[in-house]
Design an enzyme around this catalytic site. Structure first.
Site, PDB file in Angstrom:
ATOM      1  N   HIS A   1      -4.405  -6.544 -10.243  1.00 46.54           N
ATOM      2  CA  HIS A   1      -4.142  -7.644  -9.106  1.00 46.54           C
ATOM      3  C   HIS A   1      -5.412  -7.565  -8.202  1.00 46.54           C
ATOM      4  O   HIS A   1      -5.811  -6.667  -8.295  1.00 46.54           O
ATOM      5  CB  HIS A   1      -2.982  -7.378  -8.353  1.00 46.54           C
TER       6      HIS A   1
ATOM      7  N   CYS B   1      -3.813 -14.509 -10.349  1.00 44.59           N
ATOM      8  CA  CYS B   1      -4.548 -13.860  -8.938  1.00 44.59           C
ATOM      9  C   CYS B   1      -5.785 -13.767  -9.087  1.00 44.59           C
ATOM     10  O   CYS B   1      -6.567 -14.169  -8.182  1.00 44.59           O
ATOM     11  CB  CYS B   1      -3.950 -12.454  -8.740  1.00 44.59           C
TER      12      CYS B   1
ATOM     13  N   ASP C   1      -3.440 -12.950   0.808  1.00 45.90           N
ATOM     14  CA  ASP C   1      -3.063 -13.151  -0.784  1.00 45.90           C
ATOM     15  C   ASP C   1      -2.531 -14.472  -0.863  1.00 45.90           C
ATOM     16  O   ASP C   1      -1.361 -14.778  -0.698  1.00 45.90           O
ATOM     17  CB  ASP C   1      -2.179 -12.103  -1.084  1.00 45.90           C
TER      18      ASP C   1
END
Length: 290
Positions: free
Chosen positions: A110, A72, A125
Site C-alpha cells: 500500500h 492505491c 489517503d
C-alpha cells in the site's frame, strides 16, 4: 517517469470538480481529498482484463482525467503528484493493508501519504476506496467521519527489519488495519508489490473484480456481482446484479467510471470472468452450508 502536462493536471482537477484549487491550505487539501474519494473509484478493471496499468504517476493522472480509476498505487500516486504541482509538501510511505487487526507489517502493498501544510502534518489517503472521507491530522487520536478511525504511532515491521511508523484502525471493512513506515519512499519502491498484485494468479486483484467509492453517505462496494452499500451506522444493503446491463449501469452510474476504454469484446470478457467467479463463490457457499 513521464511528466504530467498542464492539460493533464487541468483535466484531473476537472474530474474532481475543482476549477480553482487556490494556494496550499488545510481547507484546500481536505476539499481536494473529499472530491477525490467521491468521484474517482478504486477499481481493478485493467487487472481483470489482463492488462494492468503501470504506476507512473503522470500516466495515472492522465487515466484519471480520462474517467478511469485505479488502486492505491494509481490513486495515491496521482494525487501526490497533483498536490506537489499545487505547491503542497508531500511524502510517500511504504504501507501494508491487513485483515488481521493485530498485524504490524508494512511490507509495501500500500502507498500511504502524509502532507505538511499550515505547519501541521496530515495523513492523506484517497487510495483505499473504503477509507476516510477526508484527511486526518497526523497525531494519535480517534476521528469520526461517519465511520470511526483510530490513528496511532506504532513500531511496524517489514522483510528484513522494522522501525517507527503509524497504524490506522478501521471498523467494518475487510482490511481493518493499515500500517505505514515513517520513512519516506519513492515510487520505484512500490514496483515489486505492484507487479505481484497485478499479475500473480493468487493476488486478490486477479481473483475478484472490485470497485469502491466513499461518500458522506457511506461506502459503495461492487465485489463481483454483489453490490453492497454500508451506511455509517453499519446498516448494509446488498443487491445481486443479474445482467451485464445492470452491472455496467452500476459501474458507470454509481461509481462514475467512464467505460469508453472498453470495447464490446472487453465488456463481454469482463462480464464472463465476473460471472464465473460469482458462480464459483455461490457454489462454495452452498458447499459450506451443506
Amino acid at each position: 517517469m513521464t511528466t504530467a502536462t498542464r492539460d493533464d493536471l487541468t483535466g484531473y482537477l476537472r474530474r474532481l470538480g475543482v476549477t480553482d484549487p487556490g494556494a496550499p491550505s488545510e481547507e484546500g487539501l481536505y476539499a481536494l481529498a473529499r472530491a477525490h474519494v467521491e468521484r474517482v473509484p478504486f477499481e481493478n478493471t485493467g487487472i481483470q482484463l489482463g492488462r494492468p496499468p503501470g504506476i507512473d504517476p503522470a500516466l495515472s493522472v492522465r487515466r484519471i482525467a480520462a474517467g478511469r480509476g485505479g488502486y492505491c498505487f494509481h490513486l495515491n500516486g496521482a494525487f501526490a503528484l497533483l498536490l506537489e504541482e499545487l505547491g503542497y509538501e508531500v511524502t510517500r510511505h511504504l504501507g501494508g493493508m491487513h485483515g488481521d487487526p493485530l498485524s504490524r507489517d508494512a511490507g509495501g502493498d500500500h502507498l500511504a501519504l502524509t502532507v505538511r501544510v499550515g505547519g501541521r502534518e496530515h495523513f492523506v489517503d484517497v487510495g483505499m476506496g473504503d477509507g476516510p472521507h477526508e484527511p486526518l491530522p497526523l497525531r494519535e487520536g480517534v476521528y469520526v467521519q461517519g465511520f470511526t478511525y483510530r490513528l496511532e504511532p506504532a513500531e511496524v515491521t517489514w522483510d528484513g527489519g522494522g522501525g517507527g511508523g503509524w497504524s490506522l484502525h478501521r471498523d467494518g471493512v475487510p482490511t481493518p488495519r493499515m500500517n505505514f513506515r515513517s520513512a519516506p519512499a519513492a515510487m520505484a519502491d512500490f514496483e515489486p508489490a505492484h507487479r505481484r498484485l497485478s499479475t500473480a494468479e493468487d493476488s486478490p486483484f486477479r481473483q475478484s473484480f472490485v470497485m469502491l467509492r466513499r461518500s458522506v453517505r457511506g461506502i459503495d462496494r461492487l465485489h463481483g456481482r454483489m453490490l453492497v452499500h454500508t451506511a455509517p451506522d453499519g446498516t448494509r444493503t446488498v443487491r445481486e446484479l443479474t445482467s451485464a446491463v445492470e452491472f455496467y449501469g452500476a459501474v458507470a452510474g454509481l461509481f462514475d467510471r467512464d467505460l469508453d476504454d472498453l470495447s464490446a469484446e472487453d465488456r463481454t470478457a469482463l462480464w464472463t470472468r465476473v460471472t464465473r467467479a460469482h458462480e464459483a463463490w455461490r457454489a462454495s457457499r452452498a458447499e459450506t452450508a451443506g
